[in-house]
Scaffold this motif. Structure first.
Motif, PDB file in Angstrom:
ATOM      1  N   ASP A 150     -32.255  16.044 -22.601  1.00  0.00           N
ATOM      2  CA  ASP A 150     -31.049  15.912 -21.774  1.00  0.00           C
ATOM      3  C   ASP A 150     -31.404  15.978 -20.296  1.00  0.00           C
ATOM      4  N   GLU A 151     -32.258  16.937 -19.919  1.00  0.00           N
ATOM      5  CA  GLU A 151     -32.641  17.107 -18.518  1.00  0.00           C
ATOM      6  C   GLU A 151     -33.525  15.963 -18.026  1.00  0.00           C
ATOM      7  N   GLU A 152     -34.466  15.520 -18.859  1.00  0.00           N
ATOM      8  CA  GLU A 152     -35.394  14.467 -18.442  1.00  0.00           C
ATOM      9  C   GLU A 152     -34.687  13.139 -18.214  1.00  0.00           C
ATOM     10  N   HIS A 153     -33.525  12.968 -18.807  1.00  0.00           N
ATOM     11  CA  HIS A 153     -32.730  11.757 -18.609  1.00  0.00           C
ATOM     12  C   HIS A 153     -32.378  11.563 -17.131  1.00  0.00           C
ATOM     13  N   PHE A 154     -32.218  12.654 -16.394  1.00  0.00           N
ATOM     14  CA  PHE A 154     -31.797  12.595 -14.995  1.00  0.00           C
ATOM     15  C   PHE A 154     -32.955  12.488 -14.013  1.00  0.00           C
ATOM     16  N   VAL A 155     -34.194  12.471 -14.509  1.00  0.00           N
ATOM     17  CA  VAL A 155     -35.365  12.453 -13.646  1.00  0.00           C
ATOM     18  C   VAL A 155     -35.824  11.026 -13.354  1.00  0.00           C
ATOM     19  N   ASP A 156     -35.189  10.015 -13.894  1.00  0.00           N
ATOM     20  CA  ASP A 156     -35.722   8.661 -13.808  1.00  0.00           C
ATOM     21  C   ASP A 156     -35.988   8.162 -12.381  1.00  0.00           C
ATOM     22  N   PHE A 157     -35.054   8.301 -11.465  1.00  0.00           N
ATOM     23  CA  PHE A 157     -35.239   7.782 -10.103  1.00  0.00           C
ATOM     24  C   PHE A 157     -36.300   8.576  -9.346  1.00  0.00           C
ATOM     25  N   TYR A 158     -36.335   9.888  -9.557  1.00  0.00           N
ATOM     26  CA  TYR A 158     -37.289  10.751  -8.850  1.00  0.00           C
ATOM     27  C   TYR A 158     -38.453  11.195  -9.733  1.00  0.00           C
ATOM     28  N   GLN A 159     -38.791  10.383 -10.717  1.00  0.00           N
ATOM     29  CA  GLN A 159     -39.899  10.703 -11.613  1.00  0.00           C
ATOM     30  C   GLN A 159     -41.190  10.831 -10.805  1.00  0.00           C
ATOM     31  N   GLY A 160     -41.935  11.902 -11.075  1.00  0.00           N
ATOM     32  CA  GLY A 160     -43.185  12.158 -10.372  1.00  0.00           C
ATOM     33  C   GLY A 160     -43.031  13.006  -9.118  1.00  0.00           C
ATOM     34  N   TYR A 161     -41.793  13.271  -8.706  1.00  0.00           N
ATOM     35  CA  TYR A 161     -41.535  14.094  -7.521  1.00  0.00           C
ATOM     36  C   TYR A 161     -41.139  15.499  -7.951  1.00  0.00           C
ATOM     37  N   TYR A 162     -41.847  16.490  -7.432  1.00  0.00           N
ATOM     38  CA  TYR A 162     -41.506  17.888  -7.690  1.00  0.00           C
ATOM     39  C   TYR A 162     -40.788  18.516  -6.494  1.00  0.00           C
ATOM     40  N   GLN A 163     -40.707  17.773  -5.423  1.00  0.00           N
ATOM     41  CA  GLN A 163     -39.975  18.191  -4.225  1.00  0.00           C
ATOM     42  C   GLN A 163     -39.304  16.948  -3.664  1.00  0.00           C
ATOM     43  N   PRO A 164     -38.334  17.118  -2.786  1.00  0.00           N
ATOM     44  CA  PRO A 164     -37.676  15.926  -2.239  1.00  0.00           C
ATOM     45  C   PRO A 164     -38.697  14.997  -1.578  1.00  0.00           C
ATOM     46  N   PRO A 165     -38.563  13.696  -1.806  1.00  0.00           N
ATOM     47  CA  PRO A 165     -39.489  12.773  -1.147  1.00  0.00           C
ATOM     48  C   PRO A 165     -39.283  12.805   0.364  1.00  0.00           C
ATOM     49  N   THR A 166     -40.331  12.466   1.094  1.00  0.00           N
ATOM     50  CA  THR A 166     -40.182  12.326   2.536  1.00  0.00           C
ATOM     51  C   THR A 166     -39.232  11.171   2.807  1.00  0.00           C
ATOM     52  N   GLU A 167     -38.774  11.050   4.025  1.00  0.00           N
ATOM     53  CA  GLU A 167     -37.854   9.958   4.343  1.00  0.00           C
ATOM     54  C   GLU A 167     -38.499   8.600   4.071  1.00  0.00           C
ATOM     55  N   ALA A 168     -39.772   8.441   4.420  1.00  0.00           N
ATOM     56  CA  ALA A 168     -40.467   7.166   4.173  1.00  0.00           C
ATOM     57  C   ALA A 168     -40.570   6.889   2.668  1.00  0.00           C
TER      58      ALA A 168
END
Length: 124
Positions: free
Chosen positions: A98-116
């Protein structure tokens, strides 16, 4: 610590508690890591909210977007994965999916991506 507090009062640190009460932690607009985005855009907002995750007996946390357009970064687990032969393992796997379903767009990120990085995500 947050981990000990979550063990003592699990409901206090659930994402449903934070979202339903409006309480929670967010990245400050004064932070050098904070950046602006197009609020009316179809793309996910930056994950500037902190949420607590529970999958069976396993607890963790992750950065996520607001509840009206929900996406999540990868989960930082605080507990080890339950043994595959434990009574809790089936519940853990179900909640984890259930939780992994929401990780698709930010997959591989453990912190917010930088603006770039964020701009590159929605340009691709």
């Amino acid at each position: 610590t947050v981990h000990l507090l979550s063990q003592r009062t699990p409901a206090l640190l659930s994402k449903h508690f934070f979202f339903s009460t409006g309480l929670g932690w967010t990245l400050s607009e004064d932070s050098p890591d904070w950046y602006d985005w197009e609020d009316e855009s179809e793309i996910p907002k930056p994950p500037f909210y902190l949420q607590f995750v529970r999958a069976g007996s396993r607890r963790g946390w992750s950065w996520c977007t607001s509840r009206d357009n929900y996406y999540s970064c990868e989960i930082h687990w605080l507990d080890p994965e339950p043994n595959s032969e434990s009574d809790d393992y089936g519940t853990y796997i179900e909640k984890l999916q259930d939780e992994e379903h929401f990780v698709d767009f930010y997959q591989g990120y453990y912190q917010p991506p930088t603006e770039a990085e964020y701009r590159r995500l929605f340009e691709d």
